[in-house]
Design an enzyme around this catalytic site. Structure first.
Site, short mmCIF file in Angstrom:
data_model
loop_
_atom_site.label_atom_id
_atom_site.label_comp_id
_atom_site.label_asym_id
_atom_site.label_seq_id
_atom_site.Cartn_x
_atom_site.Cartn_y
_atom_site.Cartn_z
N LYS A 121 47.59 40.94 74.94
CA LYS A 121 49.47 41.93 76.00
C LYS A 121 49.50 42.14 76.84
CE LYS A 121 50.92 40.38 71.70
NZ LYS A 121 53.32 39.57 71.60
N ARG A 150 47.53 42.08 56.21
CA ARG A 150 47.95 43.49 56.87
C ARG A 150 47.72 44.03 55.43
NH1 ARG A 150 52.27 41.21 61.74
NH2 ARG A 150 52.19 39.76 60.40
N TYR A 174 43.34 40.34 71.48
CA TYR A 174 45.26 40.62 71.11
C TYR A 174 45.65 41.76 71.99
CZ TYR A 174 49.43 42.00 68.27
OH TYR A 174 50.70 42.12 67.93
N THR A 209 50.66 30.21 63.10
CA THR A 209 50.53 31.37 61.83
C THR A 209 51.89 30.79 61.21
OG1 THR A 209 51.24 33.23 63.26
CG2 THR A 209 48.93 32.66 62.93
N PHE A 228 57.32 35.26 61.44
CA PHE A 228 58.17 36.66 60.90
C PHE A 228 58.90 37.73 61.52
CE2 PHE A 228 56.89 41.40 59.67
CZ PHE A 228 58.13 41.35 58.53
P1 NAD Z 1 53.55 35.83 62.75
O1 NAD Z 1 52.30 35.16 62.83
O2 NAD Z 1 54.22 35.55 61.63
O3 NAD Z 1 54.55 34.87 63.92
C1 NAD Z 1 53.75 34.31 64.70
C2 NAD Z 1 54.54 32.82 65.48
O4 NAD Z 1 54.21 31.62 66.89
C3 NAD Z 1 54.27 31.71 64.27
O5 NAD Z 1 54.75 31.20 63.82
C4 NAD Z 1 53.36 31.17 65.59
O6 NAD Z 1 53.45 29.87 64.49
C5 NAD Z 1 53.77 31.08 66.49
N1 NAD Z 1 52.62 30.67 67.20
C6 NAD Z 1 51.42 31.50 67.91
N2 NAD Z 1 51.53 30.99 68.49
C7 NAD Z 1 51.43 29.49 68.69
C8 NAD Z 1 52.09 28.82 70.52
N3 NAD Z 1 51.27 28.34 71.24
N4 NAD Z 1 52.87 27.56 70.03
C9 NAD Z 1 54.51 27.93 69.66
N5 NAD Z 1 54.50 28.74 68.43
C10 NAD Z 1 53.61 29.86 68.72
O7 NAD Z 1 53.97 37.14 63.82
P2 NAD Z 1 55.17 38.33 63.85
O8 NAD Z 1 54.25 39.59 62.87
O9 NAD Z 1 56.51 38.00 62.95
O10 NAD Z 1 54.28 38.69 65.06
C11 NAD Z 1 55.44 38.28 66.26
C12 NAD Z 1 55.27 38.90 67.90
O11 NAD Z 1 55.36 40.30 67.46
C13 NAD Z 1 54.17 38.55 68.20
O12 NAD Z 1 54.29 38.65 69.60
C14 NAD Z 1 53.79 39.58 67.64
O13 NAD Z 1 51.88 40.64 68.57
C15 NAD Z 1 54.35 40.99 67.51
N6 NAD Z 1 54.37 41.83 67.56
C16 NAD Z 1 54.59 42.20 65.54
C17 NAD Z 1 54.46 43.13 64.54
C18 NAD Z 1 54.81 43.26 63.59
O14 NAD Z 1 54.51 44.54 62.92
N7 NAD Z 1 55.13 42.14 62.94
C19 NAD Z 1 54.52 44.18 65.78
C20 NAD Z 1 53.84 44.38 67.43
C21 NAD Z 1 54.56 43.37 67.62
N1 UDP Z 2 44.30 47.85 55.73
C1 UDP Z 2 43.57 48.53 54.59
N2 UDP Z 2 43.51 47.29 52.96
C2 UDP Z 2 43.54 46.00 53.92
C3 UDP Z 2 44.06 45.88 54.91
C4 UDP Z 2 44.57 46.76 55.70
O1 UDP Z 2 42.94 49.56 54.16
O2 UDP Z 2 43.58 45.30 52.97
C5 UDP Z 2 44.52 48.73 56.58
C6 UDP Z 2 44.36 48.50 58.13
O3 UDP Z 2 42.14 49.04 57.96
C7 UDP Z 2 44.46 49.52 59.76
C8 UDP Z 2 45.95 49.95 58.36
O4 UDP Z 2 45.44 49.39 57.28
O5 UDP Z 2 44.07 50.90 58.93
C9 UDP Z 2 47.36 49.44 58.34
O6 UDP Z 2 46.65 47.56 58.89
P1 UDP Z 2 47.36 46.18 58.94
O7 UDP Z 2 46.35 44.98 59.35
O8 UDP Z 2 48.68 46.52 58.47
O9 UDP Z 2 47.95 46.86 60.88
P2 UDP Z 2 47.45 47.11 61.43
O10 UDP Z 2 45.75 47.56 62.04
O11 UDP Z 2 47.68 45.95 62.96
O12 UDP Z 2 47.93 48.39 62.67
#
Ligand code: NAD
Ligand code: UDP
Length: 314
Positions: free
Chosen positions: A150, A187, A146, A36, A12
């Site tokens: 991190k 999510r 997780y 993913t 994403f």
């Molecule tokens: P996502 O699951 O859509 O993307 C993660 C990508 O990493 C996927 O394309 C997956 O195939 C790839 N991947 C996983 N393991 C791998 C490996 N061993 N080798 C190569 N590729 C691998 O998730 P996202 O929401 O896009 O998140 C991306 C990054 O941003 C993550 O590191 C996540 O922790 C961080 N992040 C995201 C959010 C958010 O709200 N989306 C918030 C905080 C941090």
């Molecule tokens: N959540 C919820 N119903 C759902 C999915 C998530 O109430 O079907 C809640 C979850 O318990 C959390 C918040 O929404 O309190 C945000 O969840 P998300 O998975 O989007 O992100 P994160 O927990 O990683 O912040």
């Protein structure tokens, strides 16, 4: 022309970063094993002269021909249901994957940006969370795979900076939403939008009084790019300060979609953080960055994508 490698580039956030950096003139190398992520997220870039896809698991060593200027380490499962079903891969990509990414960065004399997360603050006892807060994480809880991966990744990144002099950036990213989220990633946003559009009950966990602060993907990408191009080594929060309870978020989505869905309360998952809001003073001071897109506008844009994604499923 800068040459930039993005791990997790088919995910994403990673795919939006690929788009942004290709548009900014970078030559982009996307490394992903599709754990993913999805080919669909980058299909439109595959024929581009400045875009290359390497299918590879970043927990294993990798050789890249030619120079590299930047590396963005985004590979990691990121939604709770993903990292709960993939606990070992999550720990490995945060630990071994970060080690490989840092080693490659050092070898190429490049600059690395680590995608860290608000989850390193755990279930915070300080509100809002600033970068000086050390967090409240349960290392042996279900979410620990997780959070601790991190936290290790941040420690490893700082060690490479201090010991090897590698140029490093750490983005502590808070909840971000937008097009290309996987509809079934569990999510809150994709789940609530799908449930609202199909008039099924909205599954709110717990009382719904827990809070999150949701940023639109374009804002998060802008913050990440500014941090990448800065000289800031300390961790910086990237997120929206616009905090909302989950039950109000569900109501907002019901209203936006004109849905007949009701709200149904389900048990709260283990260690689900009660409150989350970033203190973004540092990002404003050091990067002159703050989100520009309101939650309402972001939700409207995401709804267009979610409707298309649901149609494609049928
Ligand atoms: P996502 O699951 O859509 O993307 C993660 C990508 O990493 C996927 O394309 C997956 O195939 C790839 N991947 C996983 N393991 C791998 C490996 N061993 N080798 C190569 N590729 C691998 O998730 P996202 O929401 O896009 O998140 C991306 C990054 O941003 C993550 O590191 C996540 O922790 C961080 N992040 C995201 C959010 C958010 O709200 N989306 C918030 C905080 C941090
Ligand atoms: N959540 C919820 N119903 C759902 C999915 C998530 O109430 O079907 C809640 C979850 O318990 C959390 C918040 O929404 O309190 C945000 O969840 P998300 O998975 O989007 O992100 P994160 O927990 O990683 O912040």
């Amino acid at each position: 022309m800068p040459r930039t490698l993005i791990t997790g580039g088919a995910g994403f956030l990673g795919s939006h970063l690929c788009d942004r950096l290709v548009a900014d003139g970078h030559e982009v190398i996307c490394v992903d094993n599709f754990l993913t992520g999805s080919r669909n997220n980058i299909a439109h870039l595959l024929g581009h002269a400045r875009f290359t896809l390497i299918e590879h698991d970043i927990t294993r060593p990798i050789t890249i021909d030619g120079p590299l200027d930047y590396l963005l380490h985004f590979a990691s499962p990121a939604s709770p249901i993903d990292y709960l079903r993939l606990p070992i891969q999550t720990l490995k990509v945060g630990a071994l994957g970060t080690h490989v990414a840092l080693g490659l960065t050092k070898h190429k004399d490049a600059c690395i940006l680590l995608a860290s997360t608000s989850e390193i603050y755990g279930d915070p006892t300080q509100h809002p969370q600033n970068e000086r807060y050390w967090g409240n994480v349960n290392p042996v809880g279900l979410r620990g795979v997780y959070d601790e991966a991190k936290r290790f990744a941040e420690a490893m990144t700082m060690a490479y900076h201090r010991y090897h002099g590698v140029r490093t950036r750490i983005a502590r990213i808070f909840n971000t939403f937008g097009p290309r989220m996987r509809m079934e990633d569990g999510r809150a946003l994709p789940t609530f939008m799908r449930q609202a559009l199909t008039h099924e009950p909205i599954t709110v966990y717990g009382s719904g009084r827990q809070t999150r602060s949701f940023a639109y993907v374009d804002d998060t990408v802008e913050g990440i790019v500014r941090l990448l191009l800065s000289d800031v080594t300390q961790p910086v929060n990237i997120g929206s300060r616009d905090e909302i309870t989950i039950i109000d978020f569900a109501r907002e989505i019901i209203a936006l979609t004109g849905s007949a869905s009701t709200i149904e309360c389900h048990p709260l998952p283990e260690d689900d953080p009660k409150n989350r809001q970033p203190d973004t003073t540092l990002a404003k001071q050091l990067l002159d960055w703050e989100p520009a897109i309101s939650r309402r506008e972001g939700l409207k844009r995401t709804l267009v994508y979610v409707k298309q994604a649901l149609c494609a499923e049928r």
